[in-house]
Motif scaffolding. Structure first.
Motif: not given
Length: 310
Positions: A62, A82, A92, A141, A171, A191, A225, A227-228, A232, A234
């Motif tokens: 990230v 989150w 992803t 999202v 998300i 998330w 995206v 996302a971890k 996140t 974008f």
């Protein structure tokens, strides 16, 4: 919160007018949003970043992704804090956006009538409409304006449908219900800002695939995206490939620097500043004899390093 609601209301009004009272922009309108992207597109006009780049993006941190975007002037692409269903998951994908607002009966009537004219399903709630457009590789999202109780955008039934279509999760700047059921969908993750046993009420969908606000971030349809559990990011589609190779090279530089520091070959000051010609030569020799598989092709690496001054 008041500022966000005012922003949301103004945005929804503009979006409804600009799209001639349609739920989603036309393909040409989405292309205008994302005009910097010059590659392949989905049928709805969204950029279609390759599956290979999506796979490589999973290995990017990230912090590395955020740093590249910030250096490009994109400073509003991160959202954190989150709740995740599975903390160890990385996701992803290509973004499909949805906008929700507090329910207003006259606007709700317009949305439903517009959806009916567009052939959208009339049984159930309008919160199923974004799911209907999902394709494999898409990530749903949604801006649910942070509503938790009575703001649950999906339960496990819709979660199963989402995963069947996209092979991805969601998300939501909002909440979900049936977390136990959602947790049993193999491969699915969410998330979210919270979870609640209540069902969705007193809120409504207004738009699909328009720009939305997700906390601190601005998100466009077709963004990619990362996302971890740490947050996140974008990423504008036209920057994804450069972000990936830049982050991969940064990781290689860090690996090399840490190795040489442990060996005592260089001092921290030498590694943390612009590298000398000797260190650059050492790095290139190390890369050329890299003990594992490089994350990029040798040509990609050579092309990237050609004009860099370390």
């Amino acid at each position: 919160m008041l500022k966000q609601k005012l922003f949301t209301g103004a945005f929804v009004l503009c979006a409804m007018v600009s799209s001639a009272q349609s739920i989603s922009p036309t393909s040409d309108q989405i292309k205008a949003y994302t005009s910097a992207w010059k590659g392949e597109r989905s049928a709805d006009g969204r950029p279609r970043v390759s599956d290979a780049i999506l796979a490589r993006l999973k290995n990017i941190s990230v912090e590395e992704a955020w740093g590249v975007l910030r250096n490009k002037g994109y400073q509003n692409q991160f959202e954190g804090e989150w709740q995740l269903i599975h903390d160890d998951s990385v996701m992803t994908g290509r973004v499909v956006t949805a906008q929700y607002v507090p329910l207003r009966p006259d606007l709700q009537d317009l949305v439903k009538e517009t959806g009916k004219k567009e052939g959208r399903v009339q049984t159930g709630g309008t919160n199923s409409w974004p799911i209907d457009v999902l394709k494999e590789g898409d990530v749903y999202v949604a801006d649910g304006y942070g509503k938790i109780a009575d703001g649950t955008l999906i339960g496990d039934n819709l979660g199963n449908s989402i995963y069947a279509k996209s092979k991805r999760g969601v998300i939501f700047y909002g909440s979900v219900r049936d977390v136990e059921g959602l947790s049993e969908i193999k491969g699915f993750n969410a998330w979210i800002k919270g979870q609640d046993p209540s069902y969705i009420q007193q809120m409504m969908l207004t738009n699909i695939n328009t720009p939305v606000r997700i906390g601190r971030a601005i998100v466009l349809p077709g963004d990619v995206v990362l996302a971890k559990k740490y947050g996140t990011i974008f990423i504008p589609a036209h920057l994804v490939e450069e972000l990936v190779i830049t982050s991969e090279v940064t990781a290689l530089r860090d690996e090399f620097g840490h190795l040489r520091l442990r060996e005592g070959k260089y001092t921290p000051g030498e590694v943390d500043t612009k590298w000398s010609d000797a260190i650059q030569k050492d790095f290139l020799n190390w890369v050329n004899n890299y003990p594992g598989k490089l994350p990029m092709t040798k040509k990609e690496l050579d092309d990237y390093l050609k004009d860099r001054n370390y």
